[in-house]
Design a protein around this motif. Structure first.
Motif, PDB file in Angstrom:
ATOM      1  N   GLU A 190       0.584  -1.439  -0.209  1.00  0.00           N
ATOM      2  CA  GLU A 190       0.196   0.296  -0.233  1.00  0.00           C
ATOM      3  C   GLU A 190       0.593   1.262   0.483  1.00  0.00           C
ATOM      4  O   GLU A 190       0.304   2.149  -0.860  1.00  0.00           O
ATOM      5  CB  GLU A 190      -0.982  -0.031   1.260  1.00  0.00           C
ATOM      6  N   ASP A 191       1.725   1.386   0.655  1.00  0.00           N
ATOM      7  CA  ASP A 191       3.023   2.198   1.468  1.00  0.00           C
ATOM      8  C   ASP A 191       3.843   2.626  -0.506  1.00  0.00           C
ATOM      9  O   ASP A 191       3.372   3.728  -0.816  1.00  0.00           O
ATOM     10  CB  ASP A 191       4.413   2.133   2.260  1.00  0.00           C
ATOM     11  N   GLU A 194       0.844   3.986  -3.039  1.00  0.00           N
ATOM     12  CA  GLU A 194       1.021   4.975  -2.179  1.00  0.00           C
ATOM     13  C   GLU A 194       1.836   6.689  -3.153  1.00  0.00           C
ATOM     14  O   GLU A 194       1.203   7.653  -3.472  1.00  0.00           O
ATOM     15  CB  GLU A 194       0.360   5.899  -0.992  1.00  0.00           C
ATOM     16  N   GLU A 195       2.618   6.076  -2.978  1.00  0.00           N
ATOM     17  CA  GLU A 195       4.510   6.934  -2.823  1.00  0.00           C
ATOM     18  C   GLU A 195       3.890   6.588  -4.671  1.00  0.00           C
ATOM     19  O   GLU A 195       4.242   8.109  -5.405  1.00  0.00           O
ATOM     20  CB  GLU A 195       5.099   5.888  -2.899  1.00  0.00           C
ATOM     21  N   GLU A 198       0.961   9.431  -5.000  1.00  0.00           N
ATOM     22  CA  GLU A 198       1.605  10.695  -5.089  1.00  0.00           C
ATOM     23  C   GLU A 198       2.364  10.920  -6.596  1.00  0.00           C
ATOM     24  O   GLU A 198       2.259  12.766  -6.597  1.00  0.00           O
ATOM     25  CB  GLU A 198       1.769  10.234  -3.645  1.00  0.00           C
TER      26      GLU A 198
END
Length: 205
Positions: A190-191, A194-195, A198
């Motif tokens: 997920e990280d 998300e990165e 973005e």
């Protein structure tokens, strides 16, 4: 030795000291020949004649045989080349046709056909870590209306490149219609996702 009566006149002239060459083929009792005769002299006296008879029929037969052999060889080569060409076309064109069938021509990413095919082929094991990402371009209609469809297509191509670059190593990117894109991602946290999103958002802005 006996000679054919048809060439007696030539031999007679040759015995009189005159070299003779038949101007054309002559039919004799044993076949078509092309005669040539040269006097044999001892000093100034003609003592004999050298008669050469070229077997025209044998030459014709050999020529026919050679032509048949050449035709058979040419036919064989033509068949071999045809088979080889068909094999090469099949071997080279199959991957090309497959690529065309599953590639979006505007952007170079995978198309909707490839997306639906990959969805059907996904195993239960792959589905466990699967992320389906769906996104599109905002205000594309406004871009098309104000600056033309060529500009809109340029935006779509650019967005496709960004998606493919950002998601490289995690899965495949598909254009499923218009400005709509989908990506099938595997083994992404997920990280990480998300990165990526973005960074993709800031880049597209």
């Amino acid at each position: 030795a006996p000679i054919e009566g048809e060439i007696t006149s030539i031999v007679t002239k040759c015995l009189n000291g005159q070299a003779m060459h038949g101007p054309k083929a002559m039919e004799t009792s044993w076949g078509a020949i092309m005669p040539a005769c040269k006097p044999i002299k001892q000093g100034d006296t003609t003592v004999g004649a050298l008669v050469i008879e070229f077997d025209v029929q044998s030459f014709v037969d050999n020529t026919h045989r050679s032509i048949l052999i050449c035709l058979a060889f040419s036919f064989g080569v033509a068949i071999f080349v045809t088979i080889l060409t068909a094999w090469l076309l099949k071997k080279l064109s199959a991957p090309l046709y497959r690529k065309l069938a599953y590639t979006d021509l505007l952007t170079g990413v995978f198309n909707r056909n490839a997306f639906e095919l990959d969805i059907r082929h996904l195993t239960n094991e792959k589905k466990e870590g699967l992320v389906v990402l769906s996104c599109d371009i905002n205000q594309l209609k406004t871009i098309n209306d104000q600056t033309g469809h060529a500009a809109g297509d340029a935006h779509i191509r650019t967005f496709a490149r960004l998606l493919r670059h950002q998601l490289k190593g995690f899965g495949k990117t598909y254009r499923i219609g218009g400005d709509e894109f989908t990506a099938l991602l595997h083994n992404v946290t997920e990280d990480e996702l998300e990165e990526k999103m973005e960074k993709l958002h800031s880049t597209t802005q």
